[in-house]
Design a protein around this motif. Structure first.
Motif, PDB file in Angstrom:
ATOM      1  N   LYS A 132       0.737  -1.126   0.084  1.00 22.62           N
ATOM      2  CA  LYS A 132      -0.166  -0.098   0.142  1.00 22.62           C
ATOM      3  C   LYS A 132       0.878   1.270  -0.142  1.00 22.62           C
ATOM      4  N   ASP A 133       0.528   2.277  -0.974  1.00 27.38           N
ATOM      5  CA  ASP A 133       1.010   3.430  -0.867  1.00 27.38           C
ATOM      6  C   ASP A 133       2.900   3.508  -1.101  1.00 27.38           C
ATOM      7  N   PRO A 134       3.281   2.753  -2.026  1.00 25.85           N
ATOM      8  CA  PRO A 134       4.710   2.666  -2.218  1.00 25.85           C
ATOM      9  C   PRO A 134       5.194   4.064  -2.761  1.00 25.85           C
ATOM     10  N   VAL A 135       6.423   4.161  -2.523  1.00 28.83           N
ATOM     11  CA  VAL A 135       7.194   5.525  -3.105  1.00 28.83           C
ATOM     12  C   VAL A 135       8.247   4.867  -3.834  1.00 28.83           C
ATOM     13  N   PHE A 136       8.124   5.215  -5.221  1.00 26.96           N
ATOM     14  CA  PHE A 136       9.374   5.140  -6.198  1.00 26.96           C
ATOM     15  C   PHE A 136      10.276   6.284  -6.582  1.00 26.96           C
ATOM     16  N   PHE A 137      11.373   5.915  -6.466  1.00 23.24           N
ATOM     17  CA  PHE A 137      12.571   6.789  -6.808  1.00 23.24           C
ATOM     18  C   PHE A 137      13.288   6.314  -7.945  1.00 23.24           C
ATOM     19  N   ARG A 138      13.924   7.133  -8.964  1.00 24.34           N
ATOM     20  CA  ARG A 138      14.667   6.998  -9.850  1.00 24.34           C
ATOM     21  C   ARG A 138      16.090   7.725  -9.464  1.00 24.34           C
ATOM     22  N   ILE A 139      17.097   7.124  -9.195  1.00 24.10           N
ATOM     23  CA  ILE A 139      18.349   7.598  -8.706  1.00 24.10           C
ATOM     24  C   ILE A 139      19.131   7.587  -9.648  1.00 24.10           C
ATOM     25  N   GLY A 140      19.802   8.739 -10.425  1.00 23.92           N
ATOM     26  CA  GLY A 140      20.849   8.328 -11.667  1.00 23.92           C
ATOM     27  C   GLY A 140      21.768   9.465 -11.781  1.00 23.92           C
ATOM     28  N   THR A 141      22.339   9.537 -13.165  1.00 21.85           N
ATOM     29  CA  THR A 141      23.064  10.474 -13.594  1.00 21.85           C
ATOM     30  C   THR A 141      22.468  10.961 -14.889  1.00 21.85           C
ATOM     31  N   CYS A 142      22.932  12.349 -15.209  1.00 21.23           N
ATOM     32  CA  CYS A 142      22.565  12.874 -16.428  1.00 21.23           C
ATOM     33  C   CYS A 142      23.482  14.012 -16.899  1.00 21.23           C
ATOM     34  N   GLY A 143      22.997  14.596 -17.870  1.00 23.57           N
ATOM     35  CA  GLY A 143      23.986  15.648 -18.416  1.00 23.57           C
ATOM     36  C   GLY A 143      23.409  17.010 -17.997  1.00 23.57           C
ATOM     37  N   GLY A 144      24.092  18.073 -17.739  1.00 25.10           N
ATOM     38  CA  GLY A 144      23.332  19.370 -17.176  1.00 25.10           C
ATOM     39  C   GLY A 144      23.369  20.095 -18.515  1.00 25.10           C
ATOM     40  N   ILE A 145      22.366  21.220 -18.200  1.00 30.57           N
ATOM     41  CA  ILE A 145      22.300  22.081 -19.253  1.00 30.57           C
ATOM     42  C   ILE A 145      22.271  23.457 -18.643  1.00 30.57           C
ATOM     43  N   GLY A 146      23.665  23.949 -18.748  1.00 26.98           N
ATOM     44  CA  GLY A 146      23.862  25.002 -18.038  1.00 26.98           C
ATOM     45  C   GLY A 146      24.066  24.696 -16.584  1.00 26.98           C
ATOM     46  N   VAL A 147      24.494  23.667 -16.023  1.00 25.28           N
ATOM     47  CA  VAL A 147      24.510  22.961 -14.905  1.00 25.28           C
ATOM     48  C   VAL A 147      25.921  22.397 -14.575  1.00 25.28           C
ATOM     49  N   GLU A 148      26.563  22.704 -13.586  1.00 28.05           N
ATOM     50  CA  GLU A 148      27.996  22.391 -13.475  1.00 28.05           C
ATOM     51  C   GLU A 148      27.789  20.529 -12.861  1.00 28.05           C
ATOM     52  N   GLY A 149      29.208  20.174 -13.361  1.00 33.01           N
ATOM     53  CA  GLY A 149      29.070  18.735 -12.919  1.00 33.01           C
ATOM     54  C   GLY A 149      29.005  18.488 -11.446  1.00 33.01           C
ATOM     55  N   GLY A 150      28.307  17.683 -10.854  1.00 33.88           N
ATOM     56  CA  GLY A 150      28.148  17.320  -9.369  1.00 33.88           C
ATOM     57  C   GLY A 150      26.940  18.052  -8.847  1.00 33.88           C
ATOM     58  N   THR A 151      25.962  18.988  -9.703  1.00 34.53           N
ATOM     59  CA  THR A 151      24.819  19.228  -9.374  1.00 34.53           C
ATOM     60  C   THR A 151      23.877  18.353  -9.128  1.00 34.53           C
ATOM     61  N   VAL A 152      23.163  18.410  -8.265  1.00 33.12           N
ATOM     62  CA  VAL A 152      21.959  17.465  -8.025  1.00 33.12           C
ATOM     63  C   VAL A 152      20.638  17.922  -8.597  1.00 33.12           C
ATOM     64  N   VAL A 153      19.863  17.527  -9.411  1.00 30.54           N
ATOM     65  CA  VAL A 153      18.850  17.702 -10.067  1.00 30.54           C
ATOM     66  C   VAL A 153      17.448  17.124  -9.340  1.00 30.54           C
ATOM     67  N   ILE A 154      16.622  17.824  -8.883  1.00 28.91           N
ATOM     68  CA  ILE A 154      15.360  17.104  -8.673  1.00 28.91           C
ATOM     69  C   ILE A 154      14.135  17.486  -9.860  1.00 28.91           C
ATOM     70  N   THR A 155      13.606  16.454 -10.517  1.00 27.80           N
ATOM     71  CA  THR A 155      12.774  16.789 -11.669  1.00 27.80           C
ATOM     72  C   THR A 155      11.605  17.303 -11.074  1.00 27.80           C
ATOM     73  N   GLU A 156      11.289  18.496 -11.790  1.00 23.04           N
ATOM     74  CA  GLU A 156       9.681  19.029 -11.498  1.00 23.04           C
ATOM     75  C   GLU A 156       8.726  18.381 -12.603  1.00 23.04           C
ATOM     76  N   GLU A 157       9.473  18.351 -13.909  1.00 22.78           N
ATOM     77  CA  GLU A 157       8.573  17.951 -14.673  1.00 22.78           C
ATOM     78  C   GLU A 157       9.414  17.155 -15.777  1.00 22.78           C
ATOM     79  N   ALA A 158       8.815  16.076 -16.333  1.00 21.55           N
ATOM     80  CA  ALA A 158       9.614  15.202 -17.225  1.00 21.55           C
ATOM     81  C   ALA A 158       8.847  15.620 -18.684  1.00 21.55           C
ATOM     82  N   VAL A 159       9.920  15.841 -19.541  1.00 24.39           N
ATOM     83  CA  VAL A 159       9.441  15.993 -20.933  1.00 24.39           C
ATOM     84  C   VAL A 159      10.010  15.072 -21.910  1.00 24.39           C
ATOM     85  N   ASP A 160       9.636  14.913 -23.076  1.00 27.41           N
ATOM     86  CA  ASP A 160      10.289  14.239 -24.314  1.00 27.41           C
ATOM     87  C   ASP A 160      11.388  15.069 -24.814  1.00 27.41           C
TER      88      ASP A 160
END
Length: 341
Positions: A132-160
């Motif tokens: 009941k009521d599980p919470v799913f997380f995706r924990i990963g790596t990405c390429g930044g857009i104007g974002v320095e390496g090492g910066t953590v990004v919490i996704t507000e909206e996913a787009v294609d």
């Protein structure tokens, strides 16, 4: 023809149950989760997984084994004497899965097809286990857009890659669009757990998901490249103007399928480079290893806070040991999982 599936609330799921939206499952003698080497007829899934609250996914088996050991120490979970962490899905040879008390840690591979297959079976696993009521997380790596390496990004909206806020899939010859809705409250709660003395930035923003690592992400270093560096940077600037702060390869499917199942979900990644400054990751291995721990730390803070409030820290219980209901079916599931393509 295109079919857009709208958001909806269904009364029968307000008890926290996971939505399958598939009446055929109840008519099956048993449901074999081929890519996890589990089955509803061969394993006692309620006994094995009924206490799960968090499902944490990442790309590689090694990263998720590392996270399993990390979260075990963070929540003070003790394995029963004489036992070690068990890769529950070792006989699938596709994904690795570890259980640490109420936390399930599983690798999802690379790209939408791989994470999509896993999500279908993990969602069914939650259903069969009566979670009941599980919470799913995706924990990963990405390429930044104007974002320095090492910066953590919490996704507000996913787009294609066309900046659409939905996941497009072809079903019976039709284009089906499922909204890529992530839980806004979860995003706020994650951001609130950022410490002022964290030695790195944690930001919110849109995440763009692509189906390709090279051309689809505007890289100059693939086997094929028919655009200039200026055109690449113009494209990245367009993404930045639209609010995109990072690029990865799983978030639209992850967001859409969890939302369709009524599951609260979040995406936390660390940028390995700023794509305006290059395409290849050049940071030393020890630096990359430290960076990849940063999303794990944030998600761990969320899990620890929840368990503290529930009085569930520092427990000794199930670590994913096999609970076999039918030895014959158990052997069949192993064989089917090993042979299934």
């Amino acid at each position: 023809m295109s079919l857009l599936l709208e958001d909806e609330e269904i009364d029968e799921y307000r008890d926290g149950s996971v939505r399958l939206r598939n009446p055929n499952i109840e008519l099956m003698d048993q449901d074999i989760l081929y890519h996890l080497a589990l089955g509803s007829g061969s394993h006692d899934l309620v006994e094995m997984f009924g206490d799960i609250k968090f499902v944490c996914m990442g790309g590689t088996p090694k990263r998720m084994e590392q996270f399993a050991n990390y979260i075990m120490a963070e929540i003070g979970h003790k394995l029963p004497a004489g036992t070690t962490l068990l890769d529950i899905s070792q006989y699938s040879y596709r994904y690795s899965m570890y259980k640490v008390g109420p936390v399930l840690c599983v690798s999802h591979g690379m790209g939408i097809p791989s994470v999509g297959i896993l999500l279908h079976e993990i969602i069914k696993l939650m259903y069969h286990a009566k979670v009941k009521d599980p919470v799913f997380f995706r924990i990963g790596t990405c390429g930044g857009i104007g974002v320095e390496g090492g910066t953590v990004v919490i996704t507000e909206e996913a787009v294609d890659d066309m900046l659409n806020p939905y996941y497009e899939q072809h079903v019976l010859g039709q284009k089906v669009h499922r909204p890529t809705t992530l839980d806004r409250q979860l995003v706020r709660e994650l951001k609130a757990l950022v410490y002022s003395d964290d030695p790195y930035d944690t930001i919110l923003g849109k995440t763009m998901c692509t189906s390709d690592f090279y051309e689809g992400q505007g890289r100059l270093d693939g086997a094929f490249c028919e655009f200039s560096e200026a055109e690449k940077n113009e494209y990245l600037a367009k993404l930045q103007e639209a609010g995109v702060v990072n690029i990865e390869m799983e978030c639209t499917a992850f967001a859409a399928l969890t939302h369709h199942a009524g599951i609260k979900a979040g995406v936390v990644c660390v940028a390995l480079l700023d794509r305006f400054k290059g395409d290849q990751v050049c940071a030393p291995k020890e630096v990359l290893n430290e960076w990849q721990m940063r999303p794990q730390e944030l998600v761990s803070r969320y899990i620890k806070r929840y368990l503290q409030r529930k009085g569930r820290l520092r427990t000794t219980d199930s670590h994913g040991s096999m609970c076999v209901k039918s030895p014959r079916r158990f052997k069949l599931v192993q064989q089917e999982s090993e042979n299934y393509e």
